[in-house]
Scaffold this active site. Structure first.
Site, PDB file in Angstrom:
ATOM      1  N   HIS A 273      10.678  68.634  30.415  1.00  0.00           N
ATOM      2  CA  HIS A 273      10.608  69.536  28.468  1.00  0.00           C
ATOM      3  C   HIS A 273      11.321  70.311  28.478  1.00  0.00           C
ATOM      4  CE1 HIS A 273       7.654  70.601  25.229  1.00  0.00           C
ATOM      5  NE2 HIS A 273       7.642  71.573  25.293  1.00  0.00           N
TER       6      HIS A 273
ATOM      7  N   ASP B 168      10.406  64.034  29.794  1.00  0.00           N
ATOM      8  CA  ASP B 168       9.742  65.159  28.993  1.00  0.00           C
ATOM      9  C   ASP B 168       8.382  63.847  29.072  1.00  0.00           C
ATOM     10  OD1 ASP B 168       7.874  66.888  28.038  1.00  0.00           O
ATOM     11  OD2 ASP B 168       9.065  67.528  26.148  1.00  0.00           O
TER      12      ASP B 168
ATOM     13  N   SER C 190       9.033  72.539  20.734  1.00  0.00           N
ATOM     14  CA  SER C 190       8.328  72.290  21.762  1.00  0.00           C
ATOM     15  C   SER C 190       6.942  72.948  20.802  1.00  0.00           C
ATOM     16  CB  SER C 190       8.271  73.719  22.714  1.00  0.00           C
ATOM     17  OG  SER C 190       6.741  73.502  23.612  1.00  0.00           O
TER      18      SER C 190
END
Lengths: 196, 375
Positions: free
Chosen positions: B352, B319, B155
């Site tokens: 995610h 995601d 991320s």
């Protein structure tokens, strides 16, 4: 990791220029790219959809991009590779015309190999009323990944109809070159061509 | 055969103090700063086996292992890092670092502003991914690491790996950008803005100077975390985990009745107890600002041109916050630059958050890449 060498590798390597940029479509475990890196100093990328192939390619130190060839080569610019290779994958593709067009968009040359459906043993099996099963086509009709089988004569016609300039064509049987009656005696065909 | 994976065991955090000022992207300068960090494994003689792990929004330098006497204090990426794990601490010297502006001990809004003797609060400068990376480079200098074997993160952590590759091209051999994007989409910025609005409109926020008031904008933080949580998991996963399940039947009230409501409230509650509101504001801003292609007129390939590292880019199919399509933009820009890059798209239903979980293919890819790339 032991790398397998398929019978079309040395022919393909002979057609790849030293230090060439190559894109290998359906690269599996990356064996061909590893071979080309060793033998020709080639660099580039493999494209593979299968998880096991992607993992094996990474283990073999190959640049691999997980992607579905059926959705094209959008991640690659026009004419950005010397050779775009489709080794023994053509017969399992759905959208052949689109894919070959994409190969010639991103590469200066395309190299394609496929099992020759015209081999006499396949013809004989069809004559006997059965779908062919052989060394080059090892699947039964119900579990084959192959959806677009063709013969040497078929692919010649495919290229001629699109005015592709076939630079070289080699037909092999058991890894040896077949020059007489290639569409009858050969089990694996390898083409190098470009747009004319 | 490698031995069965295990934990790095008991770990201790360390603090590095930097007295040289740090110039920030905003034009402001931090007169001095401190970074909390942890290390696992041993640095080899030629200092070539160091891996820097960059954290995302709410994590810290505590990446692996546990603190003494606190068996429940497992690091946030403990499944990835340890002896025999994908990032094998028998081979690698792994560094976890807490970024500037965070609330886990590195210099941030809760620290004392030397100019006033009071906590910085909202006077703490806004920092960027590039500022973090510059701070991390100082830590590398301090530890005697000229070049990292790899910089990795998921991320926002993956964005730091990208920034490392372009900002310090000679100091990083491999960049692992996992569940990352080349910048945030408008939708992503919008989610961040809702989270910030929740915090900043909390009456306990006091324009960011709430420490002196002895209060915390916990209501705002809770809502911010609830919003975040919705976006970190997939609709599919949420449906599977919670569906329309009720806790005790319909009661015609505004108490949490659906399981998902109670889950979100629990997550928000927990988060508001340990996280700082000013930090949340700053980290979401750093996310919003990150956009290496801004300096090159939107041309990401040009922005990544200085990078020399080999790359591993990983995305997860479900995601939707940092989607595979965004990861493929990074891959394309690297291919355009003829960089060495591999890309794996992991089939995982977890959205995610998948980058924190141990889907076998995902961990196998990281393990295999590091074994090969850093032989």
């Amino acid at each position: 990791m032991t790398l397998v060498t398929r019978s079309d590798f040395s022919t393909i390597a002979g057609w790849v220029a030293p230090s060439a940029r190559v894109l290998d479509l359906g690269c599996g475990d990356g064996s061909l790219l590893a071979y080309l890196r060793e033998s020709r100093g080639a660099s580039g990328y493999g494209i593979e959809i299968d998880d096991a192939g992607v993992l094996a390619s990474i283990g073999n130190g190959i640049n691999v991009i997980q992607s579905n060839l059926e959705s094209g080569l959008a991640g690659f610019d026009d004419q950005s590779f010397d050779s775009v290779i489709l080794s023994q994958t053509l017969q399992a593709m759905r959208h052949i015309e689109e894919l070959v067009a994409e190969m010639l968009r991103v590469g200066r040359e395309a190299i394609v190999s496929f099992p020759n459906f015209g081999h006499w043993s396949h013809r004989l099996q069809v004559l006997n009323g059965r779908m062919p099963v052989s060394k080059s086509l090892p699947y039964e009709w119900y579990n084959t990944p192959n959806v677009h089988l063709c013969t040497v004569a078929d692919f010649d016609a495919f290229c001629a109809r699109r005015s592709f300039h076939v630079l070289e064509r080699v037909v092999l049987r058991d890894g040896r070159r077949v020059s007489m009656l290639p569409n009858f005696l050969g089990s694996l065909a390898i083409y190098r061509f470009r747009r004319s | 055969m490698s031995k069965a994976p295990r934990s790095v065991g008991i770990v201790e955090a360390q603090r590095a103090v930097f007295d040289e000022p740090l110039a920030l992207s905003s034009g402001a300068t931090l007169p001095q700063f401190e970074l909390m960090y942890e290390t696992y494994g041993r640095l080899n003689a030629d200092r070539s086996n160091a891996i820097l792990v960059c954290h995302a929004l709410n994590a810290s330098h505590h990446v692996a292992g546990v603190y003494a006497g606190r068996p429940d204090s497992e690091g946030w990426w403990d499944n990835m890092i340890g002896p025999g794990k994908p990032v094998d601490t028998e081979r690698f010297f792994v560094i976890g670092v807490n970024n500037i502006g965070s609330c886990f001990g590195s210099t941030g809004p809760m620290s004392v502003n030397p100019a006033t003797g009071q906590p910085w609060g909202s006077d703490f400068p806004i920092v960027t991914v590039e500022d973090w990376v510059d701070g991390q480079a100082r830590l590398a200098d301090r530890l005697g690491i000229e070049r990292f074997a790899a910089v990795m993160g998921g991320s926002l952590g993956g964005m730091q790996a990208l920034a490392w590759a372009t900002r310090y091209p000679d100091r990083i051999a491999n960049a692992l950008a996992i569940a990352a994007a080349p910048n945030l989409s408008a939708q992503n910025i919008a989610f961040n803005e809702v989270a910030r609005a929740a915090i900043m409109t909390d009456p306990d926020f006091h324009e960011g100077h709430f420490y002196a008031q002895g209060v915390k904008p916990v209501r705002g933080l809770r809502v911010a975390r609830m919003i975040g949580h919705i976006t970190y998991i997939s609709d599919e996963q949420m449906g599977e985990k919670f569906g329309r399940q009720l806790r005790e039947g319909i009661k015609y009230s505004f108490d949490p009745e659906f399981e998902i409501e109670s889950y979100l409230r629990y997550q928000g509650e927990k988060f508001s107890e340990y996280f700082d509101a000013n930090t949340y504001l700053r980290i979401t801003k750093a996310l919003d600002y990150f956009d290496p292609a801004r300096a090159t007129g939107g041309d990401l390939a040009k922005a990544l041109a200085p990078a020399k590292a080999r790359f591993l880019v990983i995305s997860f199919t479900t995601d939707w916050r940092f989607s595979p399509a965004r990861a493929r933009e990074i891959v394309k820009a690297l291919v355009d630059n003829r960089r060495d890059v591999s890309y794996a798209e992991i089939a995982a239903p977890f959205g995610h958050d998948a980058f924190l979980l141990d889907t076998p293919q995902y961990h196998a890819i990281v393990r295999s890449y590091l074994e090969r790339a850093v032989a």
